[in-house]
Motif scaffolding. Structure first.
Motif, PDB file in Angstrom:
ATOM      1  N   ASP A  21       4.245  -3.191  11.489  1.00 16.39           N
ATOM      2  CA  ASP A  21       5.402  -3.872  10.897  1.00 16.39           C
ATOM      3  C   ASP A  21       5.958  -3.101   9.706  1.00 16.39           C
ATOM      4  N   GLU A  22       5.081  -2.421   8.972  1.00 17.95           N
ATOM      5  CA  GLU A  22       5.508  -1.706   7.772  1.00 17.95           C
ATOM      6  C   GLU A  22       5.804  -0.234   8.035  1.00 17.95           C
ATOM      7  N   GLY A  23       5.809   0.171   9.302  1.00 19.03           N
ATOM      8  CA  GLY A  23       6.133   1.559   9.618  1.00 19.03           C
ATOM      9  C   GLY A  23       4.993   2.522   9.400  1.00 19.03           C
ATOM     10  N   LEU A  24       3.770   2.008   9.279  1.00 23.49           N
ATOM     11  CA  LEU A  24       2.600   2.868   9.137  1.00 23.49           C
ATOM     12  C   LEU A  24       2.059   3.236  10.525  1.00 23.49           C
ATOM     13  N   GLU A  25       1.142   4.200  10.570  1.00 28.19           N
ATOM     14  CA  GLU A  25       0.559   4.649  11.834  1.00 28.19           C
ATOM     15  C   GLU A  25      -0.920   4.267  11.870  1.00 28.19           C
ATOM     16  N   PRO A  26      -1.258   3.121  12.458  1.00 30.05           N
ATOM     17  CA  PRO A  26      -2.651   2.694  12.472  1.00 30.05           C
ATOM     18  C   PRO A  26      -3.432   3.274  13.654  1.00 30.05           C
ATOM     19  N   THR A  27      -4.702   3.552  13.407  1.00 28.01           N
ATOM     20  CA  THR A  27      -5.652   3.846  14.475  1.00 28.01           C
ATOM     21  C   THR A  27      -6.824   2.907  14.269  1.00 28.01           C
ATOM     22  N   CYS A  28      -7.048   2.034  15.240  1.00 28.70           N
ATOM     23  CA  CYS A  28      -8.101   1.035  15.129  1.00 28.70           C
ATOM     24  C   CYS A  28      -9.333   1.517  15.889  1.00 28.70           C
TER      25      CYS A  28
END
Length: 530
Positions: A21-28
């Motif tokens: 939502d905030e334009g970050l790049e997550p890797t879970c």
């Protein structure tokens, strides 16, 4: 910014979504092969991940437990068996396309600050997949591993346990009640898991005893007029009343209310006045099982012998074959240096239960490590919304000295509500904490502002249940469906229960309860000015 999310349970899924939502790049990174965390039942116990027994049902209703922009389907039951809860999580992950950001079967083995952390805030994250380790560099980290993986089993507190010839184990190992058939069972501890296991065991065991040194308040999922307990308890009105009344009066009111259904003292449940009050127990069966002799309540264990147990203030030895220790869990972050998140007495030193106070850069957040008397999913989502905006620099943390002062004050002063002293386990009031975090990101609904613009919404969210959709009405992350979700929340609660409607029926509508609540508010304000 690249963000590492550790764990794909309730906290990790919403953390991943909030990053997107905030334009970050997550890797879970998820060490198992599936999502769900504590809500995914498996017959076998997996090292390092939560373990669930087959019959677990949620203690909070679906409307209070939903993510704020993804209501439950109306046909889902009000309180959810673990399989339906997991189904909801799968739908959430699919709806927001979260799976492609999750690396399954991948264990995070180490998270360390990079040498240039003071200027970059970056982390070295080492993961392991199929025996092969890989080093990654991330700009921020969200730790979403929860606190149900490391069982606390203080055997040193139970004299004679080394001589005991029966079977004993921690509640984490429990799956089904068959092993109790025909046995004398002792459940040590009176939390929600302990009471659930005792109730199940009593259906097949010869005798079941619950040992509790402190007692507990017992609540029912089915509250006044048949409504879910948390939709009556966690309203803005009720929160205001609870935190505005003078201590002695609040004390008498809460004792009157919890004893209205059953006299706790007569059932051996009344909490000791000298002890801090812990989390209330949610169970609908325990009173009737005590009445019918299926379950007996006893004081704390004094001593174990070869095949018996002695309780405090009870000289008679009681036979016992199986002991289940429902003694909680330890907080543990084996992949983090102790200096990053310091844990003492099952308590992590975190600003607002999210951020370490001493890092030069606010680039690590712990999500889901807080206990409130209410649903956890909206809490973890709100924490993740705040953390992701802080990573972006849109929210600022106060100076280290200010954060440390707040943390130390909370450590020093036990939480006080209702005129009572609460154990550290029950750390914060649900509505207050949600509002506090929502204010930090600009998502707390303004009652006065809404009264001018949309009075129907304002009255509904003040007098009605504080459902998570309120925090999507305005501000960053607002959702156009929030208003409609609020107006239809009772429809989704009543849909799965009104499977038969008489031709002529009348029931006490939630709006009537709101009028009663208004009268209570006026009374509280009147008393406050005396």
């Amino acid at each position: 910014m690249k963000v590492a999310v550790v764990g794909a349970g309730v906290s990790g899924l919403t953390a991943t979504k909030c990053c997107l939502d905030e334009g970050l790049e997550p890797t879970c990174f998820e060490k198992s092969q599936d999502i769900g965390g504590v809500w995914r039942f498996t017959e076998h116990i997996e090292t390092g991940r939560p373990s669930l027994y087959a019959s677990v049902i949620s203690n909070t209703s679906k409307e209070m437990s939903s993510y704020s922009d993804f209501p439950y389907p109306e046909d889902f039951p009000v309180f959810l068996p673990n399989a339906r809860f997991l189904e909801y999580l799968r739908r959430y992950a699919e709806h927001f396309s979260l799976q492609k950001h999750i690396k399954f079967g991948t264990t995070v083995t180490s998270i360390r600050k990079r040498p240039d952390f003071a200027s970059t805030g970056q982390w070295d994250v080492v993961t392991e997949l199929d025996g092969k380790q890989t080093l990654h560099v991330f700009d921020a980290v969200m730790v979403c591993t929860g606190n149900h993986s490391e069982p606390s089993l203080p055997l040193h507190s139970f004299p004679g346990i080394e001589k005991f010839q029966g079977q004993y184990f921690h509640s984490r190992q429990y799956k089904h009640p068959d092993l109790f058939r025909g046995k004398h069972v002792l459940v040590v501890g009176m939390g929600n898991s302990g009471v659930d296991i005792a109730v199940e065991a009593s259906r097949v065991a010869a005798k079941v005893t619950i040992s509790t040194s402190r007692g507990a308040w017992l609540l029912s999922r089915v509250h006044d007029h048949g409504y879910p307990w948390d939709m009556v308890f966690n309203t803005r009105l009720m929160s205001l009343i609870r935190n505005s009344l003078p201590g002695p009066l609040a004390h008498e009111l809460i004792n009157y209310k919890v004893n209205q259904r059953l006299n706790h003292e007569n059932y051996g449940l009344q909490p000791e006045k000298s002890c801090p009050v812990r989390e209330p127990v949610l169970n609908d069966d325990l009173p009737s099982y005590i009445l019918t002799g299926r379950i007996t309540i006893k004081p704390g264990v004094k001593e174990f012998k070869h095949n018996t147990v002695v309780f405090h203030n009870c000289p008679k030895e009681e036979p016992v074959d199986v002991v289940v220790f429902c003694t909680g869990y330890d907080v543990s972050f084996p992949f983090l240096e102790e200096a990053v998140v310091k844990v003492e007495n099952k308590h992590a030193s975190l600003y607002k239960y999210v951020f370490p106070t001493h890092l030069q850069r606010p680039s690590l957040a712990v999500i889901g490590l807080v206990k409130t008397l209410g649903a956890m999913m909206p809490v973890t989502e709100m924490q993740a919304r705040w953390a992701s905006r802080t990573f972006r620099g849109l929210c600022q943390l106060p100076p280290q000295s200010v954060m440390e002062k707040e943390v130390n004050e909370k450590k020093k002063n036990q939480v006080r509500r209702f005129g009572l002293s609460f154990d550290e386990v029950l750390k914060t009031e649900w509505v207050i904490y949600m509002d506090e975090l929502a204010s930090l990101i600009g998502a707390k609904p303004s009652i006065l502002g809404l009264l001018c613009r949309d009075p129907r919404v304002a009255l509904t969210i003040f007098f009605g249940p504080c459902t998570p959709y309120q925090y999507r009405l305005e501000g960053p992350g607002s959702w156009e469906g929030a208003r409609q979700a609020i107006f239809t929340q009772w429809d989704r609660i009543l849909k799965p229960t009104r499977t038969r409607v008489p031709t002529s029926s009348s029931s006490l509508c939630p709006s009537v309860l709101l009028v009663v609540g208004l009268l209570l508010l006026l009374a509280a304000l009147f008393l406050g000015f005396q």
